[in-house]
Design an enzyme around this catalytic site. Structure first.
Site, mmCIF file in Angstrom:
data_model
loop_
_atom_site.group_PDB
_atom_site.id
_atom_site.type_symbol
_atom_site.label_atom_id
_atom_site.label_comp_id
_atom_site.label_asym_id
_atom_site.label_seq_id
_atom_site.Cartn_x
_atom_site.Cartn_y
_atom_site.Cartn_z
ATOM 1 N N ASN A 34 31.472 12.990 -3.716
ATOM 2 C CA ASN A 34 31.183 12.432 -5.036
ATOM 3 C C ASN A 34 29.703 12.131 -5.112
ATOM 4 O OD1 ASN A 34 33.824 12.433 -5.886
ATOM 5 N ND2 ASN A 34 34.052 10.236 -5.898
ATOM 6 N N ARG A 35 29.202 11.996 -6.325
ATOM 7 C CA ARG A 35 27.837 11.534 -6.539
ATOM 8 C C ARG A 35 27.813 10.025 -6.358
ATOM 9 N NH1 ARG A 35 24.465 15.157 -9.066
ATOM 10 N NH2 ARG A 35 25.735 16.491 -10.360
#
Ligand code: CTP
Ligand code: CA
Length: 233
Positions: A34-35
């Site tokens: 994920n960011r």
């Protein structure tokens, strides 16, 4: 720091924080993630330490420095992060700020996948454990290992408060800190500012956009007073 340890609003408390992304290996050189910069979670850990708590920060792979006065445990994947969280409990407060990958590769290959010039094979995925729900769903009784306060985060692009309410109910936590990560929210991902709504069974509190450090301090003060109130019951 020593005087905060003795006198701060969280003196004598153990606070557990998860932060950063998780990396889910596909093969030795590739992963799903994920960011997440880890900035908000790390700032919360630092603020809890400054408020006198003993803090365990379970951090995924991040590029930022360890906060001062905090015990940092590194985890790579969601399953490693869950194990690290379980090992760090009991705690009075647990704040799950990590952006955990919802899925992992069903099978991490031991050697590098090679492209052979044809259409790549589809990647089979498996569902990761929900760390927050696993801990929040423990029974609310002494000795169960459920922290008195379990706090989740919700990064949403649409229907922010409504989605946060649904997460509160689904996961069984005490509070959801919802942030608007859409463009309208103003560059939350990786940035230094955050605009949040605190969603709990008691209602919704909306905070004006502020630096992540400031949001962290306010959240820690909010949790300290909730904890003090619940200890007096
Ligand atoms: N979380 C977790 N373990 C997971 C997924 C999420 O502990 N495997 C935690 C996050 O740290 C956060 C909260 O759950 O505190 C909400 O995460 P979010 O991704 O917003 O919710 P999901 O339930 O995964 O739903 P979706 O991604 O579909 O919105
Ligand atoms: Ca998710």
């Amino acid at each position: 720091a020593e005087s905060a340890r003795a006198r701060g609003p969280l003196a004598g408390r153990h606070v557990l924080v998860t932060s950063g992304p998780t990396h889910e290996p596909i093969d030795p050189v590739r992963y799903i993630a994920n960011r997440s910069s880890g900035k908000q979670g790390h700032a919360i850990a630092a603020a809890a330490a400054a408020a006198g708590a003993r803090v365990t920060l379970v951090s995924g792979p991040v590029a930022i420095a360890d906060p001062p006065g905090v015990a940092v445990v590194r985890a790579e994947s969601a399953r490693e992060m869950l194990a690290a969280v379980e090992a760090a409990l009991p705690a009075d407060v647990a704040i799950f700020a990590a952006a955990v990958a919802d899925w992992r590769a069903a099978e991490a290959k031991p050697s590098k996948l090679k492209k052979d010039g044809t259409t790549p094979a589809p990647l089979a995925l498996a569902l990761n454990p929900d760390i927050l729900a696993t801990i929040a769903r423990r029974p609310r009784e002494p000795g169960s290992g459920r922290p008195a306060l379990v706090v989740g985060f919700a990064a949403e692009t649409d229907d922010v408060v409504e989605n946060a309410r649904a997460k509160l109910a689904r996961k069984g936590c005490d509070l959801v800190v919802a942030n608007d990560v859409s463009a309208a929210g103003g560059g939350v991902m990786g940035g230094d500012f955050n605009a949040v709504h605190l969603v709990s069974p008691e209602g919704v509190e909306t905070w004006a956009r502020a630096a992540k450090d400031e949001v962290a301090r306010r959240l820690v003060a909010h949790l300290a007073s909730r904890l003090a109130a619940s200890s007096q019951e």
